[in-house]
Design a protein around this motif. Structure first.
Motif, PDB file in Angstrom:
ATOM      1  N   ILE A  19     -12.055 -30.797  69.429  1.00  0.00           N
ATOM      2  CA  ILE A  19     -10.903 -30.288  69.722  1.00  0.00           C
ATOM      3  C   ILE A  19      -9.806 -31.303  69.871  1.00  0.00           C
ATOM      4  CG2 ILE A  19      -9.560 -29.040  71.664  1.00  0.00           C
ATOM      5  CD1 ILE A  19     -11.977 -27.445  70.464  1.00  0.00           C
ATOM      6  N   ILE A  20      -8.648 -31.358  68.862  1.00  0.00           N
ATOM      7  CA  ILE A  20      -7.737 -32.161  68.759  1.00  0.00           C
ATOM      8  C   ILE A  20      -6.660 -31.930  69.690  1.00  0.00           C
ATOM      9  CG2 ILE A  20      -5.992 -33.187  67.207  1.00  0.00           C
ATOM     10  CD1 ILE A  20      -9.068 -33.725  66.674  1.00  0.00           C
ATOM     11  N   ALA A  21      -6.027 -30.646  70.079  1.00  0.00           N
ATOM     12  CA  ALA A  21      -5.154 -30.395  70.698  1.00  0.00           C
ATOM     13  C   ALA A  21      -5.293 -28.928  71.354  1.00  0.00           C
ATOM     14  CB  ALA A  21      -3.813 -30.579  69.971  1.00  0.00           C
ATOM     15  N   VAL A  22      -4.662 -28.773  72.602  1.00  0.00           N
ATOM     16  CA  VAL A  22      -4.601 -27.480  73.223  1.00  0.00           C
ATOM     17  C   VAL A  22      -3.100 -27.379  73.761  1.00  0.00           C
ATOM     18  CG1 VAL A  22      -5.458 -26.086  75.163  1.00  0.00           C
ATOM     19  CG2 VAL A  22      -7.108 -27.507  74.169  1.00  0.00           C
ATOM     20  N   ASP A  23      -2.445 -26.515  73.183  1.00  0.00           N
ATOM     21  CA  ASP A  23      -1.003 -26.449  73.229  1.00  0.00           C
ATOM     22  C   ASP A  23      -0.881 -24.878  74.016  1.00  0.00           C
ATOM     23  OD1 ASP A  23      -0.088 -28.897  71.779  1.00  0.00           O
ATOM     24  OD2 ASP A  23      -0.753 -27.643  70.153  1.00  0.00           O
ATOM     25  N   ARG A  24       0.252 -25.045  74.969  1.00  0.00           N
ATOM     26  CA  ARG A  24       0.455 -23.866  75.563  1.00  0.00           C
ATOM     27  C   ARG A  24       1.489 -22.983  74.610  1.00  0.00           C
ATOM     28  NH1 ARG A  24       3.109 -25.146  81.034  1.00  0.00           N
ATOM     29  NH2 ARG A  24       4.671 -24.886  79.483  1.00  0.00           N
ATOM     30  N   VAL A  25       1.334 -21.540  74.443  1.00  0.00           N
ATOM     31  CA  VAL A  25       2.100 -20.640  73.800  1.00  0.00           C
ATOM     32  C   VAL A  25       2.206 -19.460  74.653  1.00  0.00           C
ATOM     33  CG1 VAL A  25       1.346 -21.795  71.546  1.00  0.00           C
ATOM     34  CG2 VAL A  25       0.126 -19.764  72.319  1.00  0.00           C
ATOM     35  N   ASP A  26       3.060 -18.576  74.140  1.00  0.00           N
ATOM     36  CA  ASP A  26       3.336 -17.410  75.001  1.00  0.00           C
ATOM     37  C   ASP A  26       2.016 -16.622  74.922  1.00  0.00           C
ATOM     38  OD1 ASP A  26       5.924 -18.165  75.324  1.00  0.00           O
ATOM     39  OD2 ASP A  26       6.624 -16.607  73.561  1.00  0.00           O
ATOM     40  N   GLY A  27       1.536 -16.293  76.113  1.00  0.00           N
ATOM     41  CA  GLY A  27       0.402 -15.389  76.216  1.00  0.00           C
ATOM     42  C   GLY A  27      -1.089 -16.162  76.174  1.00  0.00           C
ATOM     43  N   GLY A  28      -1.050 -17.543  76.057  1.00  0.00           N
ATOM     44  CA  GLY A  28      -2.319 -18.264  75.930  1.00  0.00           C
ATOM     45  C   GLY A  28      -2.098 -19.729  75.473  1.00  0.00           C
ATOM     46  N   TYR A  29      -3.030 -20.189  74.615  1.00  0.00           N
ATOM     47  CA  TYR A  29      -3.245 -21.511  74.170  1.00  0.00           C
ATOM     48  C   TYR A  29      -3.404 -21.435  72.724  1.00  0.00           C
ATOM     49  CZ  TYR A  29      -3.555 -22.458  79.240  1.00  0.00           C
ATOM     50  OH  TYR A  29      -3.241 -22.468  80.472  1.00  0.00           O
ATOM     51  N   ALA A  30      -2.909 -22.371  71.765  1.00  0.00           N
ATOM     52  CA  ALA A  30      -3.329 -22.640  70.525  1.00  0.00           C
ATOM     53  C   ALA A  30      -4.001 -23.928  70.550  1.00  0.00           C
ATOM     54  CB  ALA A  30      -1.849 -22.730  69.608  1.00  0.00           C
ATOM     55  N   VAL A  31      -5.196 -23.711  69.873  1.00  0.00           N
ATOM     56  CA  VAL A  31      -6.089 -24.799  70.173  1.00  0.00           C
ATOM     57  C   VAL A  31      -6.269 -25.313  68.559  1.00  0.00           C
ATOM     58  CG1 VAL A  31      -8.662 -25.426  70.370  1.00  0.00           C
ATOM     59  CG2 VAL A  31      -7.664 -23.855  72.057  1.00  0.00           C
ATOM     60  N   THR A  32      -6.044 -26.585  68.156  1.00  0.00           N
ATOM     61  CA  THR A  32      -6.396 -27.219  66.821  1.00  0.00           C
ATOM     62  C   THR A  32      -7.585 -27.913  66.815  1.00  0.00           C
ATOM     63  OG1 THR A  32      -3.801 -27.515  66.981  1.00  0.00           O
ATOM     64  CG2 THR A  32      -5.043 -28.696  65.209  1.00  0.00           C
ATOM     65  N   THR A  33      -8.432 -27.579  66.046  1.00  0.00           N
ATOM     66  CA  THR A  33      -9.664 -28.592  65.975  1.00  0.00           C
ATOM     67  C   THR A  33      -9.713 -29.506  64.868  1.00  0.00           C
ATOM     68  OG1 THR A  33     -10.388 -26.558  64.352  1.00  0.00           O
ATOM     69  CG2 THR A  33     -11.102 -26.191  66.882  1.00  0.00           C
ATOM     70  N   HIS A  34     -10.781 -30.102  64.880  1.00  0.00           N
ATOM     71  CA  HIS A  34     -10.784 -31.556  63.775  1.00  0.00           C
ATOM     72  C   HIS A  34     -10.747 -31.031  62.485  1.00  0.00           C
ATOM     73  CE1 HIS A  34     -14.797 -30.332  62.289  1.00  0.00           C
ATOM     74  NE2 HIS A  34     -15.019 -29.625  63.446  1.00  0.00           N
ATOM     75  N   ASP A  35     -10.988 -29.876  61.935  1.00  0.00           N
ATOM     76  CA  ASP A  35     -10.579 -29.540  60.544  1.00  0.00           C
ATOM     77  C   ASP A  35      -9.468 -28.972  60.251  1.00  0.00           C
ATOM     78  OD1 ASP A  35     -10.963 -27.099  62.367  1.00  0.00           O
ATOM     79  OD2 ASP A  35     -12.674 -26.362  60.935  1.00  0.00           O
ATOM     80  N   GLY A  36      -8.310 -28.914  61.328  1.00  0.00           N
ATOM     81  CA  GLY A  36      -6.951 -28.476  61.263  1.00  0.00           C
ATOM     82  C   GLY A  36      -6.988 -27.069  61.562  1.00  0.00           C
ATOM     83  N   ARG A  37      -7.928 -26.349  61.852  1.00  0.00           N
ATOM     84  CA  ARG A  37      -7.727 -25.067  62.179  1.00  0.00           C
ATOM     85  C   ARG A  37      -7.152 -24.494  63.478  1.00  0.00           C
ATOM     86  NH1 ARG A  37     -10.718 -21.540  58.972  1.00  0.00           N
ATOM     87  NH2 ARG A  37     -12.258 -22.693  57.334  1.00  0.00           N
ATOM     88  N   ARG A  38      -6.334 -23.686  63.521  1.00  0.00           N
ATOM     89  CA  ARG A  38      -5.661 -23.374  64.834  1.00  0.00           C
ATOM     90  C   ARG A  38      -6.338 -21.867  65.440  1.00  0.00           C
ATOM     91  NH1 ARG A  38       0.109 -22.693  64.468  1.00  0.00           N
ATOM     92  NH2 ARG A  38       0.158 -22.707  66.907  1.00  0.00           N
ATOM     93  N   THR A  39      -6.688 -22.005  66.652  1.00  0.00           N
ATOM     94  CA  THR A  39      -7.032 -20.615  67.139  1.00  0.00           C
ATOM     95  C   THR A  39      -6.393 -20.335  68.540  1.00  0.00           C
ATOM     96  OG1 THR A  39      -9.368 -21.153  66.482  1.00  0.00           O
ATOM     97  CG2 THR A  39      -9.207 -19.556  68.086  1.00  0.00           C
ATOM     98  N   LEU A  40      -6.013 -19.015  68.483  1.00  0.00           N
ATOM     99  CA  LEU A  40      -5.156 -18.747  69.565  1.00  0.00           C
ATOM    100  C   LEU A  40      -6.181 -18.146  70.564  1.00  0.00           C
ATOM    101  CD1 LEU A  40      -2.486 -17.967  71.072  1.00  0.00           C
ATOM    102  CD2 LEU A  40      -2.654 -15.894  69.927  1.00  0.00           C
ATOM    103  N   LEU A  41      -6.267 -18.639  72.061  1.00  0.00           N
ATOM    104  CA  LEU A  41      -7.042 -18.226  73.030  1.00  0.00           C
ATOM    105  C   LEU A  41      -5.960 -17.589  74.139  1.00  0.00           C
ATOM    106  CD1 LEU A  41      -9.153 -21.352  73.717  1.00  0.00           C
ATOM    107  CD2 LEU A  41      -9.784 -19.371  72.182  1.00  0.00           C
ATOM    108  N   ASP A  42      -6.431 -16.429  74.913  1.00  0.00           N
ATOM    109  CA  ASP A  42      -5.776 -15.878  75.828  1.00  0.00           C
ATOM    110  C   ASP A  42      -5.695 -16.905  77.286  1.00  0.00           C
ATOM    111  OD1 ASP A  42      -7.998 -15.494  77.332  1.00  0.00           O
ATOM    112  OD2 ASP A  42      -7.759 -13.276  76.886  1.00  0.00           O
ATOM    113  N   ARG A  43      -4.729 -16.515  78.019  1.00  0.00           N
ATOM    114  CA  ARG A  43      -5.046 -17.468  79.286  1.00  0.00           C
ATOM    115  C   ARG A  43      -6.371 -17.525  80.035  1.00  0.00           C
ATOM    116  NH1 ARG A  43      -3.296 -14.507  84.143  1.00  0.00           N
ATOM    117  NH2 ARG A  43      -3.463 -12.157  83.834  1.00  0.00           N
ATOM    118  N   HIS A  44      -7.150 -16.745  79.580  1.00  0.00           N
ATOM    119  CA  HIS A  44      -8.603 -17.075  80.365  1.00  0.00           C
ATOM    120  C   HIS A  44      -9.399 -17.541  79.325  1.00  0.00           C
ATOM    121  CE1 HIS A  44      -6.993 -14.106  83.384  1.00  0.00           C
ATOM    122  NE2 HIS A  44      -6.693 -13.308  82.303  1.00  0.00           N
ATOM    123  N   GLY A  45      -8.887 -18.002  78.318  1.00  0.00           N
ATOM    124  CA  GLY A  45      -9.936 -18.732  77.343  1.00  0.00           C
ATOM    125  C   GLY A  45     -10.745 -17.916  76.232  1.00  0.00           C
ATOM    126  N   ALA A  46     -10.149 -16.622  76.199  1.00  0.00           N
ATOM    127  CA  ALA A  46     -10.964 -15.735  75.111  1.00  0.00           C
ATOM    128  C   ALA A  46     -10.191 -15.802  73.762  1.00  0.00           C
ATOM    129  CB  ALA A  46     -11.031 -14.392  75.699  1.00  0.00           C
TER     130      ALA A  46
END
Length: 136
Positions: A19-46
């Motif tokens: 996990i490279i970064a966890v950024d707050r965004v509206d409605g949750g978190y944008a997680v950036t992984t080592h391969d450059g992919r971004r995944t949006l998680l809700d505020r509960h981590g789903a």
């Protein structure tokens, strides 16, 4: 409350160091992984969205709060696709592209079967979706 790298790693089934970064965004978190992919998680981590689907949500990192270093901007990663439009990435990218669409599931299954080594887990998920649609 903020989602930690440990919590993001657990939600994505990865190691913390991936996990490279966890950024707050509206409605949750944008997680950036080592391969450059971004995944949006809700505020509960789903997981809510990943890859190009995340980019279409318009999710942008929340303003940096004092005391937190700003992450360097990264260009959005566009997943490679096959000529049929099926993402040429990991199984979760394929399943996000398929969604609940049985025609996309059939297309993805055909592309997967054409691979030298079809992924059995992905094929099982696609077959389950196809059979559920056929039995209804």
């Amino acid at each position: 409350m903020s989602l930690t790298r440990d919590e993001a790693a657990q939600a994505l089934g990865m190691k913390r160091r991936e996990i490279i970064a966890v950024d707050r965004v509206d409605g949750g978190y944008a997680v950036t992984t080592h391969d450059g992919r971004r995944t949006l998680l809700d505020r509960h981590g789903a997981v809510v969205a990943a890859g190009d689907l995340l980019d279409r949500t318009g999710a942008a990192p929340a303003p940096v709060t004092p005391g937190h270093p700003e992450q360097p901007p990264q260009a959005p990663r566009q997943p490679d696709t096959t000529p049929t439009g099926v993402p040429d990435g990991n199984a979760s990218d394929v399943m996000l592209w398929v969604g609940g669409d049985v025609e996309r599931a059939r297309t993805a299954a055909a592309v997967e079967q054409a691979r030298e080594r079809p992924r059995t887990g992905l094929m099982a998920e696609l077959d389950k979706l196809i059979k559920a649609a056929e039995s209804s």
